[in-house]
Scaffold this motif. Sequence first.
Motif, PDB file in Angstrom:
ATOM      1  N   HIS A 333      67.740  34.677  50.601  1.00 52.47           N
ATOM      2  CA  HIS A 333      68.267  35.824  49.853  1.00 52.47           C
ATOM      3  C   HIS A 333      67.470  36.097  48.575  1.00 52.47           C
ATOM      4  CE1 HIS A 333      71.661  35.783  52.591  1.00 52.47           C
ATOM      5  NE2 HIS A 333      71.831  34.508  52.328  1.00 52.47           N
ATOM      6  N   ALA A 334      66.237  35.629  48.535  1.00 53.30           N
ATOM      7  CA  ALA A 334      65.426  35.778  47.330  1.00 53.30           C
ATOM      8  C   ALA A 334      64.778  37.154  47.216  1.00 53.30           C
ATOM      9  CB  ALA A 334      64.347  34.704  47.284  1.00 53.30           C
ATOM     10  N   GLY A 335      64.786  37.934  48.294  1.00 50.28           N
ATOM     11  CA  GLY A 335      64.050  39.193  48.282  1.00 50.28           C
ATOM     12  C   GLY A 335      64.913  40.431  48.232  1.00 50.28           C
ATOM     13  N   LEU A 336      66.173  40.308  47.804  1.00 50.78           N
ATOM     14  CA  LEU A 336      67.047  41.476  47.743  1.00 50.78           C
ATOM     15  C   LEU A 336      66.558  42.453  46.682  1.00 50.78           C
ATOM     16  CD1 LEU A 336      70.546  39.738  47.988  1.00 50.78           C
ATOM     17  CD2 LEU A 336      69.264  40.872  49.815  1.00 50.78           C
ATOM     18  N   ALA A 337      66.552  43.718  47.018  1.00 52.36           N
ATOM     19  CA  ALA A 337      66.064  44.744  46.089  1.00 52.36           C
ATOM     20  C   ALA A 337      67.223  45.369  45.331  1.00 52.36           C
ATOM     21  CB  ALA A 337      65.306  45.821  46.857  1.00 52.36           C
ATOM     22  N   VAL A 338      66.921  45.973  44.207  1.00 52.93           N
ATOM     23  CA  VAL A 338      67.930  46.705  43.442  1.00 52.93           C
ATOM     24  C   VAL A 338      68.520  47.813  44.313  1.00 52.93           C
ATOM     25  CG1 VAL A 338      68.303  48.205  41.447  1.00 52.93           C
ATOM     26  CG2 VAL A 338      66.860  46.182  41.235  1.00 52.93           C
ATOM     27  N   ASP A 339      69.846  47.944  44.272  1.00 55.79           N
ATOM     28  CA  ASP A 339      70.644  48.898  45.047  1.00 55.79           C
ATOM     29  C   ASP A 339      70.880  48.451  46.489  1.00 55.79           C
ATOM     30  OD1 ASP A 339      71.231  50.717  43.040  1.00 55.79           O
ATOM     31  OD2 ASP A 339      69.363  51.834  43.349  1.00 55.79           O
ATOM     32  N   ALA A 340      70.364  47.284  46.869  1.00 56.29           N
ATOM     33  CA  ALA A 340      70.631  46.778  48.216  1.00 56.29           C
ATOM     34  C   ALA A 340      72.107  46.394  48.335  1.00 56.29           C
ATOM     35  CB  ALA A 340      69.749  45.574  48.521  1.00 56.29           C
ATOM     36  N   PRO A 341      72.754  46.671  49.477  1.00 59.63           N
ATOM     37  CA  PRO A 341      74.136  46.235  49.670  1.00 59.63           C
ATOM     38  C   PRO A 341      74.193  44.720  49.861  1.00 59.63           C
ATOM     39  CG  PRO A 341      73.292  47.218  51.673  1.00 59.63           C
ATOM     40  CD  PRO A 341      72.235  47.420  50.639  1.00 59.63           C
ATOM     41  N   VAL A 342      75.241  44.094  49.348  1.00 58.98           N
ATOM     42  CA  VAL A 342      75.402  42.645  49.491  1.00 58.98           C
ATOM     43  C   VAL A 342      76.853  42.319  49.805  1.00 58.98           C
ATOM     44  CG1 VAL A 342      73.500  41.986  47.955  1.00 58.98           C
ATOM     45  CG2 VAL A 342      75.786  42.375  47.006  1.00 58.98           C
ATOM     46  N   ARG A 343      77.025  41.183  50.459  1.00 62.65           N
ATOM     47  CA  ARG A 343      78.354  40.598  50.643  1.00 62.65           C
ATOM     48  C   ARG A 343      78.282  39.161  50.156  1.00 62.65           C
ATOM     49  NH1 ARG A 343      81.030  39.939  55.379  1.00 62.65           N
ATOM     50  NH2 ARG A 343      79.105  39.572  56.565  1.00 62.65           N
ATOM     51  N   VAL A 344      79.264  38.773  49.356  1.00 64.10           N
ATOM     52  CA  VAL A 344      79.287  37.414  48.824  1.00 64.10           C
ATOM     53  C   VAL A 344      80.680  36.827  48.999  1.00 64.10           C
ATOM     54  CG1 VAL A 344      77.488  37.921  47.115  1.00 64.10           C
ATOM     55  CG2 VAL A 344      79.905  38.138  46.483  1.00 64.10           C
ATOM     56  N   SER A 345      80.740  35.503  48.891  1.00 63.55           N
ATOM     57  CA  SER A 345      82.026  34.813  48.944  1.00 63.55           C
ATOM     58  C   SER A 345      82.037  33.716  47.893  1.00 63.55           C
ATOM     59  CB  SER A 345      82.265  34.213  50.334  1.00 63.55           C
ATOM     60  OG  SER A 345      81.291  33.227  50.634  1.00 63.55           O
ATOM     61  N   VAL A 346      83.247  33.322  47.477  1.00 62.97           N
ATOM     62  CA  VAL A 346      83.431  32.229  46.531  1.00 62.97           C
ATOM     63  C   VAL A 346      84.566  31.357  47.059  1.00 62.97           C
ATOM     64  CG1 VAL A 346      83.879  31.555  44.147  1.00 62.97           C
ATOM     65  CG2 VAL A 346      82.780  33.756  44.626  1.00 62.97           C
ATOM     66  N   GLU A 347      84.309  30.068  47.217  1.00 61.82           N
ATOM     67  CA  GLU A 347      85.359  29.163  47.679  1.00 61.82           C
ATOM     68  C   GLU A 347      86.496  29.124  46.654  1.00 61.82           C
ATOM     69  OE1 GLU A 347      85.510  27.588  50.558  1.00 61.82           O
ATOM     70  OE2 GLU A 347      83.592  28.431  51.206  1.00 61.82           O
ATOM     71  N   PRO A 348      87.757  29.088  47.121  1.00 63.98           N
ATOM     72  CA  PRO A 348      88.909  29.132  46.196  1.00 63.98           C
ATOM     73  C   PRO A 348      88.874  28.053  45.121  1.00 63.98           C
ATOM     74  CG  PRO A 348      89.636  29.478  48.447  1.00 63.98           C
ATOM     75  CD  PRO A 348      88.191  29.102  48.534  1.00 63.98           C
ATOM     76  N   GLN A 349      88.363  26.858  45.449  1.00 62.54           N
ATOM     77  CA  GLN A 349      88.333  25.776  44.455  1.00 62.54           C
ATOM     78  C   GLN A 349      87.288  25.999  43.367  1.00 62.54           C
ATOM     79  OE1 GLN A 349      87.483  25.528  47.652  1.00 62.54           O
ATOM     80  NE2 GLN A 349      85.758  24.104  47.994  1.00 62.54           N
ATOM     81  N   HIS A 350      86.435  27.011  43.555  1.00 59.43           N
ATOM     82  CA  HIS A 350      85.411  27.320  42.556  1.00 59.43           C
ATOM     83  C   HIS A 350      85.776  28.520  41.691  1.00 59.43           C
ATOM     84  CE1 HIS A 350      82.373  25.184  45.404  1.00 59.43           C
ATOM     85  NE2 HIS A 350      82.976  24.336  44.594  1.00 59.43           N
ATOM     86  N   VAL A 351      87.015  28.983  41.826  1.00 62.06           N
ATOM     87  CA  VAL A 351      87.525  30.046  40.955  1.00 62.06           C
ATOM     88  C   VAL A 351      88.448  29.376  39.946  1.00 62.06           C
ATOM     89  CG1 VAL A 351      88.773  32.224  40.831  1.00 62.06           C
ATOM     90  CG2 VAL A 351      87.373  31.705  42.843  1.00 62.06           C
ATOM     91  N   TYR A 352      87.972  29.200  38.723  1.00 62.32           N
ATOM     92  CA  TYR A 352      88.719  28.472  37.700  1.00 62.32           C
ATOM     93  C   TYR A 352      89.559  29.461  36.894  1.00 62.32           C
ATOM     94  CZ  TYR A 352      85.218  25.030  38.972  1.00 62.32           C
ATOM     95  OH  TYR A 352      84.417  24.176  39.683  1.00 62.32           O
ATOM     96  N   VAL A 353      90.874  29.213  36.870  1.00 57.53           N
ATOM     97  CA  VAL A 353      91.822  30.165  36.295  1.00 57.53           C
ATOM     98  C   VAL A 353      92.678  29.469  35.247  1.00 57.53           C
ATOM     99  CG1 VAL A 353      93.724  31.727  36.796  1.00 57.53           C
ATOM    100  CG2 VAL A 353      91.900  31.427  38.477  1.00 57.53           C
ATOM    101  N   THR A 354      92.798  30.072  34.074  1.00 58.49           N
ATOM    102  CA  THR A 354      93.706  29.593  33.038  1.00 58.49           C
ATOM    103  C   THR A 354      94.410  30.802  32.422  1.00 58.49           C
ATOM    104  OG1 THR A 354      91.903  29.639  31.409  1.00 58.49           O
ATOM    105  CG2 THR A 354      92.395  27.521  32.449  1.00 58.49           C
ATOM    106  N   PRO A 355      95.657  30.653  31.998  1.00 59.69           N
ATOM    107  CA  PRO A 355      96.337  31.768  31.325  1.00 59.69           C
ATOM    108  C   PRO A 355      95.546  32.206  30.094  1.00 59.69           C
ATOM    109  CG  PRO A 355      97.899  30.018  31.862  1.00 59.69           C
ATOM    110  CD  PRO A 355      96.531  29.472  32.111  1.00 59.69           C
TER     111      PRO A 355
END
Length: 362
Positions: A333-355
């Motif tokens: 994924h090193a060659g993505l150009a500006v304005d290129a469409p992308v799809r990404v994901s983040v594992e739930p344990q890597h979303v750090y949430v605090t009030p």
Amino acid sequence: MPALTLDRLEKRYPGHIAAQSVSLSVHDGEFISLLGPSGCGKTTVLRMVAGLIEPTGGRILVDGRDVTALPTNKRNIGLVFQSYALFPHMSVFENVAFGLRRQGLQGSELKQRVDQALASVRLSALGDRLPRQLSGGQQQRVAVARSIAPRPSILLFDEPLSNLDASLRDEMQIELKRLQREVGITTLFVTHDQGEAMSMSDRVCVLAHGVVQQFDTPEAIYHRPATGFVASFIGRPNRLAGRVVRSPEGAAAVQLNDGPVLTATAADGMAQGTAVDVVVRQEDIRFADSAASNGPTLSGRVAMRSFVGSRVQYLLAFGSTELIAEALTNGPHAGLAVDAPVRVSVEPQHVYVTPTASQATA
């Protein structure tokens, strides 16, 4: 018995608390880093241990002995300053011998101790040189040799690598860690550079506003941050705001303000609608291949691209929400150009949430 114990150590100034109830227990031979941003209290703690600042409260124990009220020269502690503090008119040999002479050593015993210290930092051939004839890395090693020659119980470092260029700093990280392992001396190392702390330390103490946020192994601090501050300070974070919602599957999730929804195990137990601060590290955002993905994905576009050597950094836009993500330079994924469409994901344990602060104090 711990080599060093800090028992509810505090330093208060009029209108300011520099260190508040700092308690640590350091094992013999451990390499411990005090890590945090400027003004977090790490240097204040180090200087209290060294005897350069008098604590307002609490105790300092070295090998079980209470040294809180003792002067610096009675604590059996070595200190390496950021500036190295070498005597410019003295040779390398005499710089290292300085503390030993003050202890009363002379003759063959003095020479043997200096030679041993210089050999440990691989400077045996440079004993006759003056500090100005040495490189920055060599000067630092002289400062270390001078500190270990009296055989202290604990060695203290006050941001010793900050004056070195990047390549020499990396080299000296390895050198200091190697030396510490070979000599086996208990070490307390102050730094604001998380890379230094994580790569060199057995355990890391993260400080903020004079308070210990987490004291654990580098792996635990990185993968299991104990507070929102640790999550936002360690790694390369995206700092965002949002509210707790529920995903279609009923799992806890957060909706970024006017943006996408991220599943977050850290939001379990939080009430619907709770305002939260969200941290997602750049390195935890995964680019999703078109063939398959292990969970919900976010669809957006590349807004900006930056080449930074070993990785490519992308600014990704998801409506009005922007996230910084990265990909390996030699990866798919090193060659993505500006304005290129992308799809990404983040594992739930890597979303750090605090009030949010207002929510937490309500």
